[in-house]
Design a protein around this motif. Sequence first.
Motif, PDB file in Angstrom:
ATOM      1  N   LEU A  37      35.568  52.513 -40.720  1.00  0.00           N
ATOM      2  CA  LEU A  37      34.502  53.328 -41.309  1.00  0.00           C
ATOM      3  C   LEU A  37      35.016  54.118 -42.508  1.00  0.00           C
ATOM      4  N   VAL A  46      26.525  49.167 -38.612  1.00  0.00           N
ATOM      5  CA  VAL A  46      27.545  48.891 -37.607  1.00  0.00           C
ATOM      6  C   VAL A  46      26.869  48.132 -36.466  1.00  0.00           C
ATOM      7  N   LEU A  62      31.759  57.768 -34.270  1.00  0.00           N
ATOM      8  CA  LEU A  62      30.427  57.471 -34.808  1.00  0.00           C
ATOM      9  C   LEU A  62      29.729  58.753 -35.273  1.00  0.00           C
ATOM     10  N   HIS A  65      30.516  59.964 -38.778  1.00  0.00           N
ATOM     11  CA  HIS A  65      29.937  59.192 -39.880  1.00  0.00           C
ATOM     12  C   HIS A  65      28.424  59.019 -39.726  1.00  0.00           C
ATOM     13  N   ARG A  68      25.492  58.340 -42.388  1.00  0.00           N
ATOM     14  CA  ARG A  68      25.457  57.144 -43.226  1.00  0.00           C
ATOM     15  C   ARG A  68      25.402  55.843 -42.423  1.00  0.00           C
ATOM     16  N   LEU A  69      25.164  55.951 -41.111  1.00  0.00           N
ATOM     17  CA  LEU A  69      25.193  54.776 -40.254  1.00  0.00           C
ATOM     18  C   LEU A  69      23.818  54.254 -39.873  1.00  0.00           C
ATOM     19  N   LEU A  71      23.007  51.798 -36.770  1.00  0.00           N
ATOM     20  CA  LEU A  71      23.653  51.160 -35.628  1.00  0.00           C
ATOM     21  C   LEU A  71      22.727  50.105 -35.034  1.00  0.00           C
ATOM     22  N   ALA A  90      21.723  59.283 -36.440  1.00  0.00           N
ATOM     23  CA  ALA A  90      21.913  58.002 -37.116  1.00  0.00           C
ATOM     24  C   ALA A  90      20.731  57.103 -36.797  1.00  0.00           C
TER      25      ALA A  90
END
Length: 104
Positions: A37, A46, A62, A65, A68-69, A71, A90
Amino acid sequence: MTTPLSITSGRYSDGRPRLTAAGEIDMSNSGVLARALDETPGPVVVDLTSVEYLDSAGLSVLFAHAARLELIAPPLLEPVLTVSGLGDMATVRGPEPGGSPAPD
């Protein structure tokens, strides 16, 4: 002993970066995910559909970040992401019908 985890990187046809994780994410290997990451700038998808286990060390990576994820999570991980609150920070979605994480 380190639990098996593989992270592969790629891009969607629209240029978005993608990291695909397979195995288990725990305190013995969460650094692998953290490095991946850290080395992937900007928003990133991701794909966790092949992750069988995610502990608090993996969640911590996780969370660091989360803004900006996006999932992609299998039904097995949805309760963990919801209860932890990561789903509020997220974007979390399930895999596309047919098992494909998202079109390239």
